[in-house]
Design a protein around this motif. Structure first.
Motif, PDB file in Angstrom:
ATOM      1  N   ILE A  79       7.331  19.552   6.101  1.00  0.00           N
ATOM      2  CA  ILE A  79       7.025  19.478   7.536  1.00  0.00           C
ATOM      3  C   ILE A  79       6.679  20.859   8.068  1.00  0.00           C
ATOM      4  N   ASN A  80       7.473  21.845   7.689  1.00  0.00           N
ATOM      5  CA  ASN A  80       7.209  23.207   8.149  1.00  0.00           C
ATOM      6  C   ASN A  80       5.923  23.759   7.546  1.00  0.00           C
ATOM      7  N   ASP A  81       5.511  23.204   6.405  1.00  0.00           N
ATOM      8  CA  ASP A  81       4.288  23.658   5.732  1.00  0.00           C
ATOM      9  C   ASP A  81       3.059  22.871   6.166  1.00  0.00           C
ATOM     10  N   HIS A  82       3.197  22.076   7.219  1.00  0.00           N
ATOM     11  CA  HIS A  82       2.088  21.214   7.666  1.00  0.00           C
ATOM     12  C   HIS A  82       1.913  21.457   9.170  1.00  0.00           C
ATOM     13  N   ARG A  83       1.045  22.416   9.500  1.00  0.00           N
ATOM     14  CA  ARG A  83       0.889  22.836  10.892  1.00  0.00           C
ATOM     15  C   ARG A  83      -0.563  22.769  11.325  1.00  0.00           C
ATOM     16  N   ILE A  84      -0.745  22.233  12.512  1.00  0.00           N
ATOM     17  CA  ILE A  84      -2.076  22.145  13.112  1.00  0.00           C
ATOM     18  C   ILE A  84      -2.045  22.934  14.415  1.00  0.00           C
ATOM     19  N   TYR A  85      -2.931  23.909  14.532  1.00  0.00           N
ATOM     20  CA  TYR A  85      -2.935  24.818  15.681  1.00  0.00           C
ATOM     21  C   TYR A  85      -1.552  25.450  15.873  1.00  0.00           C
ATOM     22  N   GLY A  86      -0.875  25.711  14.774  1.00  0.00           N
ATOM     23  CA  GLY A  86       0.433  26.358  14.820  1.00  0.00           C
ATOM     24  C   GLY A  86       1.602  25.434  15.072  1.00  0.00           C
ATOM     25  N   MET A  87       1.345  24.153  15.369  1.00  0.00           N
ATOM     26  CA  MET A  87       2.408  23.195  15.685  1.00  0.00           C
ATOM     27  C   MET A  87       2.795  22.390  14.449  1.00  0.00           C
ATOM     28  N   ALA A  88       4.087  22.174  14.250  1.00  0.00           N
ATOM     29  CA  ALA A  88       4.586  21.395  13.111  1.00  0.00           C
ATOM     30  C   ALA A  88       4.351  19.915  13.377  1.00  0.00           C
ATOM     31  N   VAL A  89       3.502  19.305  12.573  1.00  0.00           N
ATOM     32  CA  VAL A  89       3.146  17.900  12.717  1.00  0.00           C
ATOM     33  C   VAL A  89       3.643  17.156  11.481  1.00  0.00           C
ATOM     34  N   VAL A  90       4.373  16.070  11.693  1.00  0.00           N
ATOM     35  CA  VAL A  90       4.890  15.296  10.569  1.00  0.00           C
ATOM     36  C   VAL A  90       3.715  14.772   9.745  1.00  0.00           C
ATOM     37  N   PRO A  91       3.642  15.115   8.456  1.00  0.00           N
ATOM     38  CA  PRO A  91       2.507  14.680   7.642  1.00  0.00           C
ATOM     39  C   PRO A  91       2.592  13.200   7.286  1.00  0.00           C
ATOM     40  N   GLY A  92       1.439  12.605   7.020  1.00  0.00           N
ATOM     41  CA  GLY A  92       1.407  11.194   6.668  1.00  0.00           C
ATOM     42  C   GLY A  92       2.218  10.872   5.430  1.00  0.00           C
ATOM     43  N   VAL A  93       2.317  11.825   4.473  1.00  0.00           N
ATOM     44  CA  VAL A  93       3.086  11.561   3.253  1.00  0.00           C
ATOM     45  C   VAL A  93       4.569  11.375   3.550  1.00  0.00           C
ATOM     46  N   VAL A  94       5.076  11.987   4.610  1.00  0.00           N
ATOM     47  CA  VAL A  94       6.476  11.783   4.988  1.00  0.00           C
ATOM     48  C   VAL A  94       6.671  10.355   5.485  1.00  0.00           C
ATOM     49  N   TYR A  95       5.743   9.864   6.316  1.00  0.00           N
ATOM     50  CA  TYR A  95       5.823   8.472   6.763  1.00  0.00           C
ATOM     51  C   TYR A  95       5.818   7.523   5.565  1.00  0.00           C
ATOM     52  N   MET A  96       4.894   7.760   4.622  1.00  0.00           N
ATOM     53  CA  MET A  96       4.776   6.872   3.470  1.00  0.00           C
ATOM     54  C   MET A  96       6.018   6.926   2.587  1.00  0.00           C
ATOM     55  N   GLU A  97       6.597   8.108   2.437  1.00  0.00           N
ATOM     56  CA  GLU A  97       7.829   8.228   1.653  1.00  0.00           C
ATOM     57  C   GLU A  97       8.950   7.430   2.304  1.00  0.00           C
ATOM     58  N   MET A  98       9.055   7.510   3.622  1.00  0.00           N
ATOM     59  CA  MET A  98      10.101   6.776   4.319  1.00  0.00           C
ATOM     60  C   MET A  98       9.927   5.269   4.124  1.00  0.00           C
ATOM     61  N   VAL A  99       8.699   4.790   4.232  1.00  0.00           N
ATOM     62  CA  VAL A  99       8.437   3.356   4.092  1.00  0.00           C
ATOM     63  C   VAL A  99       8.723   2.890   2.668  1.00  0.00           C
ATOM     64  N   LEU A 100       8.233   3.629   1.673  1.00  0.00           N
ATOM     65  CA  LEU A 100       8.441   3.226   0.284  1.00  0.00           C
ATOM     66  C   LEU A 100       9.916   3.300  -0.099  1.00  0.00           C
ATOM     67  N   ALA A 101      10.621   4.319   0.380  1.00  0.00           N
ATOM     68  CA  ALA A 101      12.049   4.425   0.080  1.00  0.00           C
ATOM     69  C   ALA A 101      12.820   3.264   0.701  1.00  0.00           C
ATOM     70  N   ALA A 102      12.471   2.886   1.941  1.00  0.00           N
ATOM     71  CA  ALA A 102      13.132   1.748   2.583  1.00  0.00           C
ATOM     72  C   ALA A 102      12.855   0.460   1.819  1.00  0.00           C
ATOM     73  N   ALA A 103      11.618   0.318   1.325  1.00  0.00           N
ATOM     74  CA  ALA A 103      11.275  -0.876   0.552  1.00  0.00           C
ATOM     75  C   ALA A 103      12.031  -0.926  -0.766  1.00  0.00           C
TER      76      ALA A 103
END
Length: 362
Positions: free
Chosen positions: A59-83
């Motif tokens: 998350i800290n390594d994924h910044r747009i215009y200096g702002m920390a933006v949750v990357p799509g891979v984090v969302y996908m990891e959460m979904v797959l782990a829950a499944a």
């Protein structure tokens, strides 16, 4: 093997949902990004966690215009782990379909650490995030990811989509989408095609296509306003022409246990290749973010040997605010190991993201 140690900020539970009855905390998840499952009589599978910029280094390594933006891979990891924990299915048998990213989730930066303390000990302001799976009668599920924005404020939907088991047909027209595993492509043929630029009438133009190292790609094509840490930089070398890219990829070097599986990071890097497929000139100032995809499937663990990604833009004549493309991953022999269809990206300005950040962190 997921890390089982919990390191979430403990918070007081608030009432949620339309009944006015606060859900009871259930068991802790085995995956650190999921937090804990909420107890409920409904069929929904609901997890709640406290997400902050240091929840995972990604998350800290994924910044747009200096702002920390949750990357799509984090969302996908959460979904797959829950499944994996609750649907009791092998994720190799799952197709992610109709993925939509409605709005980015921007996290506040951590304050400076106390003197002598390493940065990693300062977690930063936490954002309450819920992952909701709704199982269907086929063994799959729909999913949604929300974040909370203060007492009495509506929850904000960030991601939605579907998990389908053993899917073999396109959701739109029923066409067979199973790969022909014994049919192999010629990587050399694609590479040769990408090294020669063709004119619109089909003839060869006098200039050649481009071959770039991964370092050259991130230094000359990738917009520096979209900052990516080492784990996201999986491109070794690429060959490009307008609308098409062939790239040699690598799995990122990450210490185990993984919080996000390396396969997802390779897929994220494949999406980056669409920036190389855009025509040179006039695109360098634009920052694109993912807004969804039609389908994604990985056919077993990705090999550690060299991987090859072939990416194609669909709207080759119209590079405006939004672009759409498809890509496939192959092993060294040319056998397909993963495919992602209908990847959509859209330009985002600094002002737009700042406005979303104010909403996300309010």
């Amino acid at each position: 093997p997921f890390q089982r140690e919990r390191y979430w900020i403990e918070t007081t539970e608030k009432g949620r949902g339309g009944t006015g009855v606060p859900p009871r905390a259930g068991r802790a998840s085995h995956h650190p990004l999921l937090g804990q499952r909420l107890a409920s009589p409904l069929k929904h599978i609901q997890f709640e966690s406290q997400l902050h910029v240091n929840s995972a280094p990604l998350i800290n390594d994924h910044r747009i215009y200096g702002m920390a933006v949750v990357p799509g891979v984090v969302y996908m990891e959460m979904v797959l782990a829950a499944a994996e924990e609750n649907l009791k299915v092998d994720t190799d048998d799952l197709l992610i379909a109709d993925l939509a990213i409605m709005q980015p989730l921007v996290l506040d930066d951590a304050p400076p650490p106390p003197t002598g303390e390493p940065n990693g000990n300062v977690l930063g302001p936490a954002q309450t995030v819920q992952v909701i799976l709704t199982p269907d009668n086929t063994g799959g599920a729909s999913f949604q990811i929300f974040s909370e924005h203060g007492e009495g404020e509506p929850w904000r939907l960030h991601v939605s989509g579907k998990l389908r088991r053993g899917q073999v047909s396109d959701s739109r027209n029923g066409a067979d989408i199973r790969p022909s595993f014994r049919e192999q492509i010629s990587l050399e043929e694609i590479r040769a095609r990408c090294q020669v630029e063709h004119s619109r009438n089909g003839g060869e133009a006098p200039q050649n296509g481009e071959a770039l190292s991964g370092t050259e790609f991130y230094q000359t094509i990738w917009n520096p306003e979209f900052q990516l840490g080492p784990s996201f930089q999986c491109i070794e070398k690429l060959w490009r022409r307008d609308g098409e890219v062939l790239a040699q990829m690598r799995l990122p070097e990450m210490p185990a246990p993984y919080i996000v599986r390396p396969d997802l990071l390779v897929l994220d890097a494949c999406v980056q290749l669409f920036m190389a497929a855009l025509p040179r000139g006039g695109r360098e100032e634009a920052v694109y973010v993912g807004t969804g995809q039609e389908s994604c499937r990985v056919y077993g663990p990705l090999p550690s040997a060299p991987l090859w990604c072939h990416a194609l833009l669909r709207n080759r004549e119209d590079y405006q605010e939004a672009i759409t493309g498809d890509f496939r991953l192959y092993d060294e022999s040319g056998k397909m190991v993963a495919e992602v269809a209908g990847v959509s990206l859209k330009q985002i300005s600094r002002e737009t993201l700042q406005r979303m950040a104010r909403v996300s962190t309010a």
